[in-house]
Every structure is written in C-alpha cells, then in structure tokens.
Design a protein around this motif. Sequence first.
Motif, PDB file in Angstrom:
ATOM      1  N   ILE A   1       0.835  -1.206   0.000  1.00 48.26           N
ATOM      2  CA  ILE A   1       0.000   0.000   0.000  1.00 48.26           C
ATOM      3  C   ILE A   1       0.867   1.251   0.000  1.00 48.26           C
ATOM      4  O   ILE A   1       0.658   2.173  -0.798  1.00 48.26           O
ATOM      5  CB  ILE A   1      -0.940  -0.003   1.218  1.00 48.26           C
ATOM      6  N   ALA A   2       1.838   1.288   0.906  1.00 53.31           N
ATOM      7  CA  ALA A   2       2.767   2.416   0.996  1.00 53.31           C
ATOM      8  C   ALA A   2       4.024   1.925   1.685  1.00 53.31           C
ATOM      9  O   ALA A   2       3.946   1.205   2.696  1.00 53.31           O
ATOM     10  CB  ALA A   2       2.148   3.578   1.767  1.00 53.31           C
TER      11      ALA A   2
ATOM     12  N   ALA B   1       2.224   7.117   2.856  1.00 55.76           N
ATOM     13  CA  ALA B   1       0.787   6.935   3.056  1.00 55.76           C
ATOM     14  C   ALA B   1       0.100   8.280   3.296  1.00 55.76           C
ATOM     15  O   ALA B   1      -0.976   8.552   2.747  1.00 55.76           O
ATOM     16  CB  ALA B   1       0.536   5.999   4.226  1.00 55.76           C
TER      17      ALA B   1
ATOM     18  N   ASP C   1      -0.591  10.396   0.270  1.00 51.35           N
ATOM     19  CA  ASP C   1      -1.699   9.933  -0.579  1.00 51.35           C
ATOM     20  C   ASP C   1      -2.803   9.383   0.322  1.00 51.35           C
ATOM     21  O   ASP C   1      -3.354   8.321   0.068  1.00 51.35           O
ATOM     22  CB  ASP C   1      -1.174   8.858  -1.550  1.00 51.35           C
ATOM     23  N   TRP C   2      -3.114  10.127   1.382  1.00 53.86           N
ATOM     24  CA  TRP C   2      -3.949   9.595   2.463  1.00 53.86           C
ATOM     25  C   TRP C   2      -5.344   9.177   2.004  1.00 53.86           C
ATOM     26  O   TRP C   2      -5.864   8.151   2.438  1.00 53.86           O
ATOM     27  CB  TRP C   2      -4.051  10.622   3.593  1.00 53.86           C
TER      28      TRP C   2
ATOM     29  N   ASN D   1      -6.323   7.858  -0.635  1.00 49.70           N
ATOM     30  CA  ASN D   1      -6.284   6.545  -1.276  1.00 49.70           C
ATOM     31  C   ASN D   1      -5.715   5.476  -0.354  1.00 49.70           C
ATOM     32  O   ASN D   1      -6.193   4.333  -0.345  1.00 49.70           O
ATOM     33  CB  ASN D   1      -5.443   6.611  -2.557  1.00 49.70           C
ATOM     34  N   ALA D   2      -4.715   5.830   0.425  1.00 48.85           N
ATOM     35  CA  ALA D   2      -4.040   4.835   1.252  1.00 48.85           C
ATOM     36  C   ALA D   2      -4.857   4.449   2.479  1.00 48.85           C
ATOM     37  O   ALA D   2      -4.867   3.270   2.879  1.00 48.85           O
ATOM     38  CB  ALA D   2      -2.673   5.359   1.687  1.00 48.85           C
TER      39      ALA D   2
ATOM     40  N   ARG E   1      -7.364   1.474   2.273  1.00 44.70           N
ATOM     41  CA  ARG E   1      -6.676   0.191   2.088  1.00 44.70           C
ATOM     42  C   ARG E   1      -5.972  -0.241   3.373  1.00 44.70           C
ATOM     43  O   ARG E   1      -5.950  -1.421   3.726  1.00 44.70           O
ATOM     44  CB  ARG E   1      -5.682   0.316   0.935  1.00 44.70           C
TER      45      ARG E   1
END
Length: 330
Positions: A31-32, A38, A41-42, A44-45, A48
């Motif tokens: 994911i990151a 992370a 791109d919070w 999106n991350a 997940r």
Amino acid sequence: MKLGSLKEGGRDGTLVVVSRDLSRAVRASAIAATLQAALDDWSNAAPRLNALAAELDAGTASGAFALDTAALAAPLPRAYEFVDGSAYLPHVERVRRARGADVPESFYVDPLMYQATSAGFYGPRDPILASSEDWGIDLEAEVVVVTDDVPMGASSATAASHIQLVGLVNDVSLRGLIPAELAKGFGFLQSKPRSTLSPVLVTPDELGDAWRGEKLHLPMRTWINGAWFGEAETGVDMQFSFADLVAHAAKTRPLGAGTIVGSGTIANEDTGKGASCLAEQRTVETLRDGKPSTPFLKFGDTVRIEITDGAGRSIFGAIEQTVTRQAPRG
C-alpha cells in the motif's frame, strides 16, 4: 487503526499496520512503503490500510507476525514539520508565578507555539542521548496529532478535518540551556534535541469517546525509574484544541502532509495529579517550599510514558527510555 514503522528499509522505516492489542503487525508495503508515503496519498491509502487492519484483527492477514516494540522506529522517523504548542495554561501560569510574572491576556486567546526539531525522532525504546547532566535533562509527556495537507488560512473547523493520526511524544528539553537561548530573543535551538514518538500512531476513531472536541480525554501516565510521577488529565485545562493549534500553525502557510503538532506538556490545576515534566514539578515545589527538591534526569535514569483506556489496555504503546551519555565527538 494503528500504524507504526519497523527499523528496516532505510531512514524512514517500513510501514506496518499494528493490531489493536499491539501484539501483532503486518507490513503494508503493497500500500505504501513508509508512513510518510501513506500520508502523502492519504485519501487513497487510508481505506486500504483500514482494510488491512481489519484483516489483522480478524486473524486473516497474510504475513502477520508477533510485534517486538524494540524493533520499532518512531512511526515517523523524520517529519517535514513539527510544531509544538503550550496549550495547558496551568503550567504557564505556575512557571510565571514562580518568577513573579503575570500571564499576558493574549495567552488565553492566541496559542504559544514554536518550531521544533523534526529531522529525526527517537524510537520508543531508543536512549535519550546527552553529553552532560548539567544540561538539565527533562522529559515532557505530550499528545501529538499528525495532519494530511492543510491549506493556508484554514479555520479551526477546517483544520479538524485534516487531523488524521494521534500519538504521544516525549519532547525532551535541556532546561539548563533554555534561559540563555531565550535571552537572545530568537527561540529554542540547542535546548530542544530530538524527541521520542510513541510506538504507534492511531486514527481518531480508535479512541472512541475519549476523542471529542479535538482533544484526547484520558490520563497521561508517567514513571521515572519505575516510580509513579504523574497522571495528568489530557482533556482537562487544555485551553486550545488540536484544531485550534493546527489552524494557528497554518495561519500564514500551508502545512504539508505528515506535519506533527504537539499539545505542550500536560498540566492540570489540580497538582495532586502529579506532573508530566520535571520543570513543572520543580515549579510546584518552589511555590510550596521556596526551592525545588526534585532533580533533573541523570545518566541511567529511565522514563516511561503511556496512556491506557478504561480497561487498562495500552493505546499507543509505551515510550520507555534510558538517559545515556553521548560522548562529545572531536
């Protein structure tokens, strides 16, 4: 969810999702690679990572392993920005009263804040390094929040929506160096070395009703050399919420994802709750007895900082450190 970083994969560690009971973890590399990645791109991350956390707590996460706190770096081993407030005015009031000074009215409406050291944080079991006990080595038990990208000029209401993680910090201070630095009129530098973050940072939803009004409402427990030192209430006597502090920091500039904002030393009007830093305890003693009796930290002393929930379960894990001599380097 709870997030941490292993001491592997480079200077910024390897991002892991940690179980609610802090006993297990799983790498989140798919994911990151890092917590900073992370946060960058919070939107999106985060979903997940939340899904991975649910799998971990359900016992179905592939690659899960038993977690050793000593293997953890700070969740953010280095951050783009760390700004620290002083939101607990009982501490400010007592310190100023001990030297015969009043608290300016502005302090009640405009937060105190300074730019802290962010290029590196100690892990939760790393030693506190100092070269001299004469520096007046002190702990400062505080709550911190971590933001995503905050726009310049954000209101408190807007700032609240950008608080993504909550944790603890031991904001180490060198009290013997502070007076001379402040006398220069340019703020802290040598007197504020690296600080220590809790083993994990957690999303506000993990805190339930203990997170309300953008404040944490639980006792901050501290021990020195195994002896109880304090359990000041984090939600009591906090003049400014974290939303207020974030908005204050963002008044003239945007804050980048991964910005850490500190509460300042937890302190209550009720001194029976103990203290969260030695300077506070020494001030109470000075006001009561005319002089301080509690010494600052010595080499070999240990410090423990932790917050537990109503059932006694550790939320962020404990910061537990030993003060260690760092020999000067030629």
